[in-house]
Design a protein around this motif. Structure first.
Motif, mmCIF file in Angstrom:
data_model
loop_
_atom_site.group_PDB
_atom_site.id
_atom_site.type_symbol
_atom_site.label_atom_id
_atom_site.label_comp_id
_atom_site.label_asym_id
_atom_site.label_seq_id
_atom_site.Cartn_x
_atom_site.Cartn_y
_atom_site.Cartn_z
ATOM 1 N N SER A 22 0.834 -1.214 0.000
ATOM 2 C CA SER A 22 0.000 0.000 0.000
ATOM 3 C C SER A 22 0.863 1.256 0.000
ATOM 4 O O SER A 22 0.521 2.258 -0.645
ATOM 5 C CB SER A 22 -0.943 -0.005 1.209
ATOM 6 N N GLU A 23 2.007 1.211 0.719
ATOM 7 C CA GLU A 23 2.920 2.366 0.719
ATOM 8 C C GLU A 23 3.458 2.617 -0.688
ATOM 9 O O GLU A 23 3.549 3.760 -1.141
ATOM 10 C CB GLU A 23 4.086 2.111 1.665
ATOM 11 N N LEU A 24 3.838 1.546 -1.357
ATOM 12 C CA LEU A 24 4.356 1.691 -2.719
ATOM 13 C C LEU A 24 3.278 2.239 -3.642
ATOM 14 O O LEU A 24 3.548 3.108 -4.483
ATOM 15 C CB LEU A 24 4.843 0.331 -3.245
ATOM 16 N N GLN A 60 4.022 0.886 -14.059
ATOM 17 C CA GLN A 60 5.068 -0.126 -13.913
ATOM 18 C C GLN A 60 6.457 0.508 -13.800
ATOM 19 O O GLN A 60 7.275 0.102 -12.983
ATOM 20 C CB GLN A 60 5.025 -1.085 -15.106
ATOM 21 N N ARG A 61 6.682 1.525 -14.646
ATOM 22 C CA ARG A 61 7.982 2.208 -14.620
ATOM 23 C C ARG A 61 8.179 2.978 -13.323
ATOM 24 O O ARG A 61 9.268 2.979 -12.728
ATOM 25 C CB ARG A 61 8.097 3.162 -15.815
ATOM 26 N N LEU A 62 7.129 3.645 -12.865
ATOM 27 C CA LEU A 62 7.233 4.444 -11.647
ATOM 28 C C LEU A 62 7.344 3.576 -10.405
ATOM 29 O O LEU A 62 7.839 4.032 -9.377
ATOM 30 C CB LEU A 62 6.019 5.370 -11.516
ATOM 31 N N LEU A 63 6.915 2.334 -10.495
ATOM 32 C CA LEU A 63 6.973 1.448 -9.346
ATOM 33 C C LEU A 63 8.415 1.229 -8.899
ATOM 34 O O LEU A 63 8.720 1.244 -7.702
ATOM 35 C CB LEU A 63 6.312 0.108 -9.695
ATOM 36 N N GLU A 101 4.272 -7.635 -8.277
ATOM 37 C CA GLU A 101 3.488 -6.431 -7.998
ATOM 38 C C GLU A 101 2.301 -6.786 -7.103
ATOM 39 O O GLU A 101 1.582 -7.764 -7.332
ATOM 40 C CB GLU A 101 2.998 -5.805 -9.304
ATOM 41 N N GLY A 102 2.142 -5.973 -6.042
ATOM 42 C CA GLY A 102 1.086 -6.219 -5.066
ATOM 43 C C GLY A 102 1.614 -6.835 -3.790
ATOM 44 O O GLY A 102 0.907 -6.874 -2.772
ATOM 45 N N ASP A 103 2.881 -7.320 -3.805
ATOM 46 C CA ASP A 103 3.499 -7.869 -2.596
ATOM 47 C C ASP A 103 4.224 -6.774 -1.816
ATOM 48 O O ASP A 103 4.632 -5.752 -2.380
ATOM 49 C CB ASP A 103 4.527 -8.951 -2.958
ATOM 50 N N ASP A 104 4.401 -7.000 -0.528
ATOM 51 C CA ASP A 104 5.275 -6.140 0.265
ATOM 52 C C ASP A 104 6.718 -6.354 -0.214
ATOM 53 O O ASP A 104 7.063 -7.423 -0.729
ATOM 54 C CB ASP A 104 5.194 -6.486 1.750
ATOM 55 N N VAL A 105 7.556 -5.318 -0.025
ATOM 56 C CA VAL A 105 8.977 -5.421 -0.377
ATOM 57 C C VAL A 105 9.771 -5.646 0.903
ATOM 58 O O VAL A 105 9.647 -4.877 1.862
ATOM 59 C CB VAL A 105 9.478 -4.152 -1.091
#
Length: 441
Positions: A22-24, A60-63, A101-105
């Protein structure tokens, strides 16, 4: 975001950082909102592209950018909150390699912290400053050397000896054919100067004016002219004159040759130069005494990575000094010894201490001092000064290499001012012994 300590052992630190999905997502949306007013897309007016479409196009690029900025922000906040200063660049790596994408880092950060440096009473440091005055005999000796360098030659009767000047014509031949650059007329050669091919000058010892002599030599294998390298050559020599060296007289005329108004002015210049050289050598002795004193006053944990890196550099430098023929780095791996490590520990400890003292004293290296250092270094590359300047401008590591010794010397001068320094007048021989003692340690 969650930061959890995983290692706290001596100066070693480890942390697990978790950045939620969610932070990302919030960070990506923030970046898209910042960019939205300037985005143009077919079918929409400038700044009116819907956010869902923007996210599909650029999300995707900004992620990746959001992920990097968020982790960097977490690291910076950690160092601000903890007060830790990493000894070297922290090691950062993702631990959930199957991330999508969608997972915590999940990130692991590890580093070695710089130690706390204890406060020192610099006024309690006692040092001795060696003072050497230029004596009349020192000035006379320097004058005699100048006179020798300004020597003239006058014709002599008898055979040529080492140190004499032989004026001669010569023609060099290889396989009976004269070669380009191998001939000259009225060439003044000082025997023993080593300015000609090895073996040439020795064969002219004993010649007299009017003699003709064939000198046979072999060009060195590494001779710069490849077509002559390793070849035997015969030089047909005709001796015109043999002259003996005559030192210039020590008078006003000699002084003017060296840019002084008269002999008295030249003596003053020599005295000032000698005393400046003595002062430089004495400062080196005093600096070593200061570093020894400081080293004995402090004890603190040292970052192992810094010690290992310094020990490796010391071992590498000493190996090359013992193997001067090896110019590059194509050599066996050089192992560090306990002696290398002990010296490295001293250097790291003193380096950290001087850096701390300089920071607290707000010691800075000025632009003018840096420019002078770059100019001094550039003189070692005649004809390539501009390229060297550009190299330094584009290379932060080189800038640091030039800045570090200036900073260290300014910190040392700062400590000299606070320390209790007594003067001791000695002669140049005693100073020389003190300098040689430094080199032996």
């Amino acid at each position: 975001m969650q930061v959890t300590e995983t290692l706290n052992e001596g100066l070693k630190r480890g942390y697990a950082i978790t950045v939620s999905a969610s932070e990302l997502d919030d960070k990506v949306n923030e970046k898209l909102a910042e960019a939205q007013p300037e985005v143009e897309m077919k079918g929409f007016r400038k700044g009116k592209v819907p956010m869902p479409l923007l996210k599909k196009q650029f999300g995707q690029r900004l992620l990746g950018e959001a992920m990097q900025e968020t982790i960097d922000g977490a690291m910076n906040k950690h160092f601000e909150d903890s007060g830790d200063r990493p000894a070297m660049q922290p090691e950062v790596k993702m631990t959930n390699e199957d991330w999508k994408e969608g997972d915590d880092v999940q990130v692991e950060m590890s580093y070695e912290a710089l130690p706390e440096i204890p406060e020192l009473d610099l006024k309690s440091v006692k040092l001795e400053k060696l003072v050497v005055k230029a004596k009349d005999e020192d000035i006379d000796e320097a004058l005699e050397n100048l006179a020798k360098n300004a020597q003239d030659f006058e014709a002599k009767d008898g055979p040529a000896e080492d140190g004499d000047q032989v004026v001669f014509d010569f023609v060099g031949k290889v396989d009976g054919e004269a070669f380009e650059g191998g001939s000259a007329e009225d060439y003044p050669l000082v025997l023993g100067s080593g300015s000609f091919i090895p073996g040439f000058e020795e064969q002219l010892v004993g010649v007299k004016a009017g003699d003709e002599k064939a000198v046979t030599v072999t060009f060195p294998e590494e001779y710069q002219a490849e077509h002559l390298a390793g070849k035997e050559a015969v030089f047909d020599c005709t001796v015109k004159e043999v002259k003996a060296a005559k030192a210039a007289e020590i008078n006003d005329d000699l002084a003017k040759k060296f840019g002084a108004e008269d002999l008295a002015a030249l003596k003053t210049q020599i005295s000032e130069r000698l005393e400046a050289e003595y002062a430089g050598a004495a400062r080196a002795v005093q600096k070593r005494a200061l570093l020894d004193a400081l080293d004995g006053m402090v004890s603190f944990d040292l970052p192992p990575s810094l010690v290992d890196a310094e020990a490796g550099q010391i071992a590498h430098q000493l190996w090359h000094e013992e193997n001067p023929d090896v110019q590059g780095h194509d050599h066996p791996e050089i192992e560090t010894t306990d002696e290398h490590k002990k010296l490295a520990e001293r250097r790291v400890r003193l380096g950290l201490l001087l850096a701390e003292l300089g920071q607290k004293a707000e010691v800075e290296v000025t632009d003018a001092e840096m420019s002078q250092a770059v100019m001094n270094q550039a003189r070692q590359y005649p004809g390539q000064e501009r390229q060297f300047f550009e190299f330094v401008q584009q290379n932060p590591q080189m800038q640091q290499q030039l800045r570090a010794p200036i900073f260290e010397d300014k910190v040392v001068d700062y400590v000299f001012e606070l320390a209790e320094v007594s003067e001791k007048e000695i002669d140049k021989d005693e100073l020389q012994k003190a300098v040689e003692a430094l080199e032996e340690e």
